[in-house]
Write a protein that holds these residues in place. Structure first.
Motif, PDB file in Angstrom:
ATOM      1  N   GLY A  84     -13.131   9.009 -13.311  1.00 65.20           N
ATOM      2  CA  GLY A  84     -14.455   9.468 -12.901  1.00 65.20           C
ATOM      3  C   GLY A  84     -14.976   8.706 -11.702  1.00 65.20           C
ATOM      4  O   GLY A  84     -14.444   7.652 -11.328  1.00 65.20           O
ATOM      5  N   SER A  86     -13.349  11.529  -9.880  1.00 68.42           N
ATOM      6  CA  SER A  86     -12.675  10.284  -9.466  1.00 68.42           C
ATOM      7  C   SER A  86     -13.435   9.677  -8.289  1.00 68.42           C
ATOM      8  O   SER A  86     -14.228  10.359  -7.629  1.00 68.42           O
ATOM      9  CB  SER A  86     -11.218  10.536  -9.046  1.00 68.42           C
ATOM     10  OG  SER A  86     -11.162  11.199  -7.797  1.00 68.42           O
ATOM     11  N   GLY A  87     -13.155   8.420  -8.040  1.00 73.86           N
ATOM     12  CA  GLY A  87     -13.729   7.776  -6.864  1.00 73.86           C
ATOM     13  C   GLY A  87     -13.210   8.437  -5.594  1.00 73.86           C
ATOM     14  O   GLY A  87     -13.965   8.627  -4.626  1.00 73.86           O
ATOM     15  N   THR A  88     -11.950   8.813  -5.602  1.00 67.82           N
ATOM     16  CA  THR A  88     -11.357   9.462  -4.433  1.00 67.82           C
ATOM     17  C   THR A  88     -12.079  10.771  -4.123  1.00 67.82           C
ATOM     18  O   THR A  88     -12.399  11.065  -2.966  1.00 67.82           O
ATOM     19  CB  THR A  88      -9.852   9.737  -4.691  1.00 67.82           C
ATOM     20  OG1 THR A  88      -9.247   8.524  -5.139  1.00 67.82           O
ATOM     21  CG2 THR A  88      -9.151  10.241  -3.450  1.00 67.82           C
ATOM     22  N   VAL A 121     -15.580  -1.016   2.750  1.00 63.67           N
ATOM     23  CA  VAL A 121     -15.155  -1.152   1.349  1.00 63.67           C
ATOM     24  C   VAL A 121     -15.651  -2.490   0.802  1.00 63.67           C
ATOM     25  O   VAL A 121     -15.579  -3.507   1.492  1.00 63.67           O
ATOM     26  CB  VAL A 121     -13.608  -1.087   1.256  1.00 63.67           C
ATOM     27  CG1 VAL A 121     -13.146  -1.221  -0.196  1.00 63.67           C
ATOM     28  CG2 VAL A 121     -13.073   0.207   1.859  1.00 63.67           C
ATOM     29  N   ALA A 124     -16.408   4.005  -8.815  1.00 65.14           N
ATOM     30  CA  ALA A 124     -15.266   4.610  -9.521  1.00 65.14           C
ATOM     31  C   ALA A 124     -15.137   4.004 -10.909  1.00 65.14           C
ATOM     32  O   ALA A 124     -15.522   2.849 -11.135  1.00 65.14           O
ATOM     33  CB  ALA A 124     -13.983   4.400  -8.729  1.00 65.14           C
ATOM     34  N   CYS A 181     -16.363   1.577  -4.821  1.00 60.87           N
ATOM     35  CA  CYS A 181     -15.580   1.914  -6.021  1.00 60.87           C
ATOM     36  C   CYS A 181     -15.272   0.679  -6.862  1.00 60.87           C
ATOM     37  O   CYS A 181     -15.048   0.781  -8.060  1.00 60.87           O
ATOM     38  CB  CYS A 181     -14.288   2.620  -5.619  1.00 60.87           C
ATOM     39  SG  CYS A 181     -14.584   4.305  -5.072  1.00 60.87           S
ATOM     40  N   GLU A 182     -15.240  -0.494  -6.215  1.00 57.83           N
ATOM     41  CA  GLU A 182     -14.894  -1.719  -6.944  1.00 57.83           C
ATOM     42  C   GLU A 182     -16.120  -2.595  -7.212  1.00 57.83           C
ATOM     43  O   GLU A 182     -15.968  -3.725  -7.667  1.00 57.83           O
ATOM     44  CB  GLU A 182     -13.862  -2.515  -6.130  1.00 57.83           C
ATOM     45  CG  GLU A 182     -12.591  -1.722  -5.869  1.00 57.83           C
ATOM     46  CD  GLU A 182     -11.484  -2.521  -5.223  1.00 57.83           C
ATOM     47  OE1 GLU A 182     -11.725  -3.677  -4.819  1.00 57.83           O
ATOM     48  OE2 GLU A 182     -10.369  -1.984  -5.114  1.00 57.83           O
ATOM     49  N   SER A 196      -7.388  -2.416   1.467  1.00 65.81           N
ATOM     50  CA  SER A 196      -8.139  -1.645   0.477  1.00 65.81           C
ATOM     51  C   SER A 196      -7.161  -0.870  -0.375  1.00 65.81           C
ATOM     52  O   SER A 196      -5.953  -0.851  -0.099  1.00 65.81           O
ATOM     53  CB  SER A 196      -9.089  -0.679   1.198  1.00 65.81           C
ATOM     54  OG  SER A 196      -9.719   0.220   0.300  1.00 65.81           O
ATOM     55  N   PHE A 197      -7.682  -0.206  -1.396  1.00 59.73           N
ATOM     56  CA  PHE A 197      -6.894   0.783  -2.115  1.00 59.73           C
ATOM     57  C   PHE A 197      -6.772   2.002  -1.196  1.00 59.73           C
ATOM     58  O   PHE A 197      -7.728   2.336  -0.494  1.00 59.73           O
ATOM     59  CB  PHE A 197      -7.612   1.136  -3.426  1.00 59.73           C
ATOM     60  CG  PHE A 197      -6.820   2.056  -4.283  1.00 59.73           C
ATOM     61  CD1 PHE A 197      -5.635   1.636  -4.859  1.00 59.73           C
ATOM     62  CD2 PHE A 197      -7.241   3.347  -4.506  1.00 59.73           C
ATOM     63  CE1 PHE A 197      -4.881   2.493  -5.650  1.00 59.73           C
ATOM     64  CE2 PHE A 197      -6.505   4.214  -5.291  1.00 59.73           C
ATOM     65  CZ  PHE A 197      -5.323   3.783  -5.871  1.00 59.73           C
ATOM     66  N   LYS A 208     -12.130  -0.682 -14.349  1.00 61.38           N
ATOM     67  CA  LYS A 208     -13.372  -0.924 -13.611  1.00 61.38           C
ATOM     68  C   LYS A 208     -14.463  -1.521 -14.519  1.00 61.38           C
ATOM     69  O   LYS A 208     -14.306  -1.593 -15.725  1.00 61.38           O
ATOM     70  CB  LYS A 208     -13.877   0.394 -13.001  1.00 61.38           C
ATOM     71  CG  LYS A 208     -12.945   0.947 -11.916  1.00 61.38           C
ATOM     72  CD  LYS A 208     -12.984   0.098 -10.698  1.00 61.38           C
ATOM     73  CE  LYS A 208     -12.332   0.645  -9.452  1.00 61.38           C
ATOM     74  NZ  LYS A 208     -11.141   1.416  -9.497  1.00 61.38           N
ATOM     75  N   LEU A 255     -15.377   9.979  -2.512  1.00 62.20           N
ATOM     76  CA  LEU A 255     -15.243   9.580  -1.105  1.00 62.20           C
ATOM     77  C   LEU A 255     -14.930  10.792  -0.230  1.00 62.20           C
ATOM     78  O   LEU A 255     -15.429  10.916   0.895  1.00 62.20           O
ATOM     79  CB  LEU A 255     -14.143   8.520  -0.954  1.00 62.20           C
ATOM     80  CG  LEU A 255     -14.493   7.136  -1.486  1.00 62.20           C
ATOM     81  CD1 LEU A 255     -13.249   6.251  -1.548  1.00 62.20           C
ATOM     82  CD2 LEU A 255     -15.572   6.466  -0.627  1.00 62.20           C
ATOM     83  N   SER A 270      -7.062   5.095  -1.168  1.00 60.34           N
ATOM     84  CA  SER A 270      -8.004   6.224  -1.143  1.00 60.34           C
ATOM     85  C   SER A 270      -8.969   6.172   0.019  1.00 60.34           C
ATOM     86  O   SER A 270      -9.341   7.211   0.564  1.00 60.34           O
ATOM     87  CB  SER A 270      -8.889   6.207  -2.386  1.00 60.34           C
ATOM     88  OG  SER A 270      -8.178   6.494  -3.494  1.00 60.34           O
ATOM     89  N   ASP A 325     -17.711   2.483   0.386  1.00 65.17           N
ATOM     90  CA  ASP A 325     -16.778   2.576  -0.731  1.00 65.17           C
ATOM     91  C   ASP A 325     -17.073   1.416  -1.673  1.00 65.17           C
ATOM     92  O   ASP A 325     -16.582   0.302  -1.501  1.00 65.17           O
ATOM     93  CB  ASP A 325     -15.332   2.537  -0.232  1.00 65.17           C
ATOM     94  CG  ASP A 325     -14.322   2.619  -1.371  1.00 65.17           C
ATOM     95  OD1 ASP A 325     -14.724   2.375  -2.523  1.00 65.17           O
ATOM     96  OD2 ASP A 325     -13.137   2.892  -1.106  1.00 65.17           O
TER      97      ASP A 325
HETATM   98  C1  LIG Z   1     -11.590   0.537  -3.031  1.00 66.05           C
HETATM   99  C2  LIG Z   1     -11.290   1.760  -3.822  1.00 66.05           C
HETATM  100  N1  LIG Z   1     -11.558   2.956  -3.281  1.00 66.05           N
HETATM  101  C3  LIG Z   1     -11.324   4.087  -3.943  1.00 66.05           C
HETATM  102  C4  LIG Z   1     -10.788   4.085  -5.208  1.00 66.05           C
HETATM  103  C5  LIG Z   1     -10.475   5.385  -5.851  1.00 66.05           C
HETATM  104  O1  LIG Z   1     -10.956   5.590  -7.106  1.00 66.05           O
HETATM  105  P1  LIG Z   1     -10.202   6.566  -8.121  1.00 66.05           P
HETATM  106  O2  LIG Z   1      -8.963   5.870  -8.571  1.00 66.05           O
HETATM  107  O3  LIG Z   1     -11.209   6.765  -9.201  1.00 66.05           O
HETATM  108  O4  LIG Z   1      -9.920   7.823  -7.385  1.00 66.05           O
HETATM  109  C6  LIG Z   1     -10.492   2.867  -5.828  1.00 66.05           C
HETATM  110  C7  LIG Z   1      -9.916   2.849  -7.167  1.00 66.05           C
HETATM  111  O5  LIG Z   1      -9.308   1.953  -7.649  1.00 66.05           O
HETATM  112  C8  LIG Z   1     -10.731   1.675  -5.116  1.00 66.05           C
HETATM  113  O6  LIG Z   1     -10.429   0.490  -5.645  1.00 66.05           O
END
Ligand SMILES: Cc1ncc(COP(=O)(O)O)c(C=O)c1O
Length: 396
Positions: free
Chosen positions: A215, A60-62, A153, A203, A181-182, A86-87, A208, A65, A89, A179
């Motif tokens: 992933g 995952s993206g999390t 981010v 991410a 991820c986006e 932000s999200f 996405k 990170l 995570s 980050d």
């Molecule tokens: C800015 C940001 N960081 C981190 C994440 C985390 O990714 P994941 O959902 O794959 O863990 C996301 C996912 O949407 C995100 O938008």
């Protein structure tokens, strides 16, 4: 009653073809479902795409990170500047290591870190004492350590303002975690996101730009960090460790071969996927320009390529976003407020004593932002349906 009827347009959709399906079936029919050549292929595809020395796939993206936070040596009490818009995570991974996130408000156009404020915060936090205190949360930061890093981010697929951020991290010897991820495929001053800092993360959730189901991927040019991340994702097994030897405290953050196969095929289509998303964003922009009461997404000067992740409009001041969202939902158009500020999430309020009014731009964006249905497989007709319904809901 419309509640039980399906939405007219999905909120998001993956863009998959028989090429992806065939490759995944090949993996299903093979004996290797984890830690095999699909993962290696996927890592190589992303490394080549962004020009990175190393790409480390995770689940995952999390997870990605979190491994960056570990590799950066961020520990309990360390201060890390990041964004409340932000999200969750991006902040949570700091809390996993008991570091203290220090929020800096964002630029109203892009929702990315406001680099003027960021510079002031870095200078004050490095100086310490009273100067530092005004940036710290009112609770939960009494025994804080030094400023260690910036976690930037790329919000909604648009790069943060890296020129100034890089100058700051160089000048004050800070780590930079990106980050992304986006923002797979986005470009800042013609350079792709991912490698502006020490490490960057993409991410691949199904909404996405490319998906692997679940992933993520870390990119870095740092050999030592990449080695550590490979060990940490695999339960802390360092090179030379056998299956039951664990040099480090690690995690199971491995991606499986089915997901990696999906990602590798998606990467062969990356330009097509990004172009299709751009086309949908263009269709929206054309139509929304004529609608009163809303603003279309802002693009900064430094963004030479926006990689559309979501399409977030802002209602103009005076328009009730939540009422509009309810009307759209009732008219079977799915929408989502984007983002709800991190500092106002209940667990953050509890730990750090945040209040409404602490980060005004973030809160304003949080109250006015509305993500419309968006994906690369949306048709022009679907965009038209969303825009027409939006017009009606705004003026009814
Ligand atoms: C800015 C940001 N960081 C981190 C994440 C985390 O990714 P994941 O959902 O794959 O863990 C996301 C996912 O949407 C995100 O938008």
């Amino acid at each position: 009653m419309t509640e039980n009827l399906p939405f007219l347009v999905p909120m998001s959709s993956p863009d998959l073809t028989d090429a992806e399906r065939t490759r995944v079936m090949e993996v299903v029919n093979s004996p290797v479902l984890s830690m095999g050549k699909q993962t290696q292929n996927f890592e190589k595809a992303i490394a080549d795409f962004v020009g990175a020395k190393h790409a480390v796939a995770v689940n995952s993206g999390t997870a990605g990170l979190h491994l960056c936070v570990r590799a950066a040596g961020i520990e309990a009490g360390d201060l890390v500047i990041t964004t409340p818009f932000s999200f969750v995570s991006s902040t949570n991974v700091l809390l996993f290591e008991k570091a203290i996130p220090v929020f800096v408000d964002v630029d109203p156009l892009t929702g990315n870190l406001d680099v003027d404020l960021l510079e002031k915060a870095v200078v004050d936090l490095v100086q310490g004492g009273e100067a530092a205190n005004k940036w710290l949360p009112r609770e939960g930061a009494h025994n804080h350590g030094k400023l260690k890093a910036i976690l930037a981010v790329d919000v909604f697929g648009q790069p943060a303002d890296y020129e100034r951020i890089i100058n700051l991290v160089k000048k004050y010897d800070l780590k930079l975690i990106e980050d992304s991820c986006e923002s797979l495929g986005a470009e800042y001053k013609s350079v792709k996101t991912g490698l502006f800092g020490d490490y960057g993360v993409f991410a691949f959730y199904p909404n996405k730009q490319i998906t692997t189901g679940e992933g993520g991927m870390i990119v870095t040019n740092d050999d030592k960090a990449a080695g550590l991340m490979r060990a940490l994702r695999n339960q802390g097994r360092a090179p030379g460790d056998n299956w039951l030897q664990h040099t480090e405290l690690g995690y199971n953050y491995r991606i499986d071969e089915l997901s990696a196969a999906l990602g590798a095929v998606q990467m062969t289509r990356i330009e097509e996927l990004l172009d299709k998303r751009q086309q949908v964003a263009d269709w929206y922009a054309e139509r929304l320009a004529e609608i009163q009461g809303i603003e279309t997404p802002g693009v900064a000067e430094g963004t030479t390529r926006n990689s559309w992740f979501v399409y977030v409009i802002k209602v103009k001041p005076g328009v009730d976003r939540d009422k509009l969202a309810a009307k759209l939902t009732d008219a079977r158009i799915p929408v989502r407020p984007y983002f709800l500020p991190i500092h106002l999430q209940p667990y953050m309020v509890k730990q750090f004593g945040y209040r409404e009014g602490d980060y005004l731009v973030t809160e304003d964006l949080g109250k006015r932002g509305l993500a419309l249905p968006f994906s690369g497989v949306m048709t022009e007709e679907q965009v038209e349906t969303v825009c027409q319904t939006l017009r009606q809901c705004l003026h009814s």
